[in-house]
Scaffold this motif. Sequence first.
Motif, PDB file in Angstrom:
ATOM      1  N   GLU A 168       0.808  -1.212   0.000  1.00 16.50           N
ATOM      2  CA  GLU A 168       0.000   0.000   0.000  1.00 16.50           C
ATOM      3  C   GLU A 168       0.845   1.267   0.000  1.00 16.50           C
ATOM      4  OE1 GLU A 168      -2.850  -3.103   1.556  1.00 16.50           O
ATOM      5  OE2 GLU A 168      -0.692  -2.711   1.632  1.00 16.50           O
ATOM      6  N   ILE A 169       1.919   1.305   0.808  1.00 13.56           N
ATOM      7  CA  ILE A 169       2.704   2.541   0.847  1.00 13.56           C
ATOM      8  C   ILE A 169       3.421   2.780  -0.480  1.00 13.56           C
ATOM      9  CG2 ILE A 169       4.734   1.443   1.921  1.00 13.56           C
ATOM     10  CD1 ILE A 169       5.277   4.108   3.313  1.00 13.56           C
ATOM     11  N   VAL A 170       3.894   1.713  -1.126  1.00  8.70           N
ATOM     12  CA  VAL A 170       4.579   1.895  -2.411  1.00  8.70           C
ATOM     13  C   VAL A 170       3.588   2.326  -3.487  1.00  8.70           C
ATOM     14  CG1 VAL A 170       5.885   0.712  -4.207  1.00  8.70           C
ATOM     15  CG2 VAL A 170       6.441   0.322  -1.806  1.00  8.70           C
ATOM     16  N   ALA A 171       2.410   1.732  -3.510  1.00  8.06           N
ATOM     17  CA  ALA A 171       1.399   2.137  -4.490  1.00  8.06           C
ATOM     18  C   ALA A 171       0.959   3.582  -4.260  1.00  8.06           C
ATOM     19  CB  ALA A 171       0.192   1.206  -4.409  1.00  8.06           C
ATOM     20  N   PHE A 172       0.800   3.967  -3.000  1.00  3.40           N
ATOM     21  CA  PHE A 172       0.410   5.335  -2.671  1.00  3.40           C
ATOM     22  C   PHE A 172       1.498   6.313  -3.102  1.00  3.40           C
ATOM     23  CE2 PHE A 172      -0.325   8.830   0.482  1.00  3.40           C
ATOM     24  CZ  PHE A 172      -1.631   9.136   0.130  1.00  3.40           C
ATOM     25  N   GLY A 173       2.759   5.940  -2.875  1.00  4.12           N
ATOM     26  CA  GLY A 173       3.860   6.789  -3.318  1.00  4.12           C
ATOM     27  C   GLY A 173       3.863   6.974  -4.817  1.00  4.12           C
ATOM     28  N   ASP A 174       3.551   5.905  -5.558  1.00  5.83           N
ATOM     29  CA  ASP A 174       3.515   6.015  -7.016  1.00  5.83           C
ATOM     30  C   ASP A 174       2.359   6.889  -7.474  1.00  5.83           C
ATOM     31  OD1 ASP A 174       4.677   5.224  -9.579  1.00  5.83           O
ATOM     32  OD2 ASP A 174       2.777   4.174  -9.900  1.00  5.83           O
TER      33      ASP A 174
END
Length: 382
Positions: A168-174
């Motif tokens: 979730e954090i990586v997708a949100f960052g993208d």
Amino acid sequence: MVKKASGSKSSKPPSRPSAPTDRSAAGTGGAEQQSSDAPSAEEIKAQQRLLNVFNDTFREVLSDDSFTTVLQKVKQALYNRDFEAAFGSEQFLEVYAARWSPARALCYSRILNQIADDLEPLLLSAPAGRYESEEDEVERGRASPTVEEEPKPSSTLRMLAIGGGAAEIVAFGDYLRGAGHDVTGDLTLLDTGPWGEVVRKLHTGLTNPPLLSKYASAAAKAANAALVEPATRLRSTFVQQDVLQLDSDGLSRQLGQTPLLVTLLFTLNELYTSGGIKMTTAFLRNLTSTIPTGSLLLVVDSPGSYSEAAVGKEAKKYPMQWLLDHTLLQADKLPPEGCAWEKLKSHDSIWFRLVEGLRYPIELQDMRYQMHLYRAKTRLSD
């Protein structure tokens, strides 16, 4: 090298179920759908950057001689539904994140980008430059923020990822990468497992340029940049908490007072399974009574998920989607106070297929999922 899985293989470990979305705006798609047309060269490049974040963050984990052995132990613990063992050590958490989260992150990133039009009102309604005080943070039970308080851009997307972690954090960052430099993100990840250190490491990987070889060319050094910059655009907090144990006040503190995106990504069916239909329904009613009007609820889970409940002396299985709609969309099932829900998008089964040419040290797999998007709206008076 990333190798695509064939058939119905799931990218999820045995006990924690696995899904992007097509481009139609609404309706329940009974037929199985592909994720979309072939991704563009720019999207493939962006996907590779996300894989690089995982590779750089967990390089030592992936290259460790014990990786395969530990991975099998994690799989076995998950199969036995022994979550305390599966998520009881940092080593197990990092192996889990390195193995299953990269493909999930790519999938979630595409979903967020495909609902970007629905997220736009949340950006517009965010209070300009306003973040909660330190006292508010303590009251909400949140850990120390990962960045210092500084003036923020005028538009903020708030997201509460229930059951959220590495993907979730990586997708949100993208999502923030593509949203423009005037958009910042405030992400809270809430889960029973101790994911705080994994989240911190990935936050660092998202907001700092990747390390380059000392032999890198001048051009490579000049082009080297963090996925999210400046670092102050991404604020992440991890809360170790069982959402089924939160009362209305506790859940309201996590939700805040302004519209936000709430996600249950491969989490809802696990709540039904581990906590039971009664407790999970109580949580959804609690969410209905406390979520700010205008917020979105995004549910992604394995297609065909069923949960079992006792009816008299017999157990009966109910489709997860039916349980969800039965709780959110039937007026007589809503709590006395709170919002009503409208369903914006619903798809029964969608494939997310990895493209050829992506690079990662271990094999990743395609994903199949169901997706449902709801908006909280003002309830009409009787």
